[in-house]
Motif scaffolding. Structure first.
Motif: not given
Length: 243
Positions: A77, A79-81, A157, A193, A198-199
């Motif tokens: 929840d 982890e931002q990519v 991803m 995703h 991200s979430h």
């Protein structure tokens, strides 16, 4: 020890929960290092509570545990990519292991192509950008499924090899209606995703991590979903519209 602290906490609030479940939940979804102290554990619980709009007490309330036990996506929840992790092309191919689900999958992809210049094509015999599989338990990607309930699916991803692939837990009670787990709703989420999203902490968003299907409404992208996917790929232009 950390275990004794949480056992006492669970006893005080009269709730029985395996401590290992709590540790695994925080480790998997909130990047918690199991070697940290109880204060850090409380901070992680507070982070989870804020994410889901709960009172950030850091305590394992019944409401907190109810959210933790909801069926959900297997990705983190927190982890931002970023906006650089995306497909560098507008035509993306996918390959589906279970051919009888092709119509459901096509409609799920259509929701994303309706708001972006992306076009999705099903490949049958040739190599595809995105492979879609149903697996049970350990399936050699370091993210084993846990049987019915818990983690429903996960995706990778955009990238080479396994990048973009989508895996569903074959042990779930999948359905196309209000009984069991609605495959269409979960597929839309996981495809998000696979495209680089991200979430989202918005309960109305498709990218909300917990299973939130309402049988009274057809799953649709929220404003938050559309805004975030268009950050990656831009808006649908008239000359790219596929009627």
């Amino acid at each position: 020890s950390i275990l004794s602290v949480f056992c006492k906490l669970c006893f005080l609030i009269n709730i029985s929960i395996p401590v290992i479940f709590l540790q695994e939940y925080l480790r998997h979804f909130y990047d918690d290092d199991s070697t940290t102290g109880s204060c850090d554990k409380k901070t992680k619980v507070q982070e989870m509570q804020r994410y889901f709009g709960l009172l950030p007490s850091g305590e394992l309330t019944e409401e907190t545990l109810a959210v933790m036990k909801k069926p959900r996506c297997g990705l983190s929840d927190v982890e931002q990519v970023g906006e650089t992790v995306r497909w560098k092309k507008k035509r993306i191919s996918y390959r589906l292991e279970t051919k009888k689900l092709i119509s459901v999958v096509n409609i799920a992809w259509k929701l994303w192509s309706n708001v972006t210049p992306l076009k999705f094509r099903n490949r049958i015999m040739t190599v595809a950008d995105i492979d879609i599989f149903f697996y049970s338990g350990d399936h050699n990607d370091s993210s084993p499924f846990d049987g019915r309930g818990g983690v429903l699916a996960h995706a990778f991803m955009p990238g080479l090899q396994i990048g973009g692939d989508v895996h569903f837990d074959s042990d779930e009670d999948w359905s196309f209606n209000s009984t069991g787990i609605n495959l269409f709703a979960v597929a839309i989420h996981e495809f998000g995703h696979a495209l680089g999203l991200s979430h989202s902490s918005d309960p109305g968003a498709i990218m909300y991590p917990a299973y939130n299907f309402d049988p009274n409404y057809e799953p649709q992208l929220s404003f938050d979903d559309v805004k975030n996917i268009q950050k990656l790929y831009g808006e649908l232009l008239l000359d790219t519209f596929d009627a």
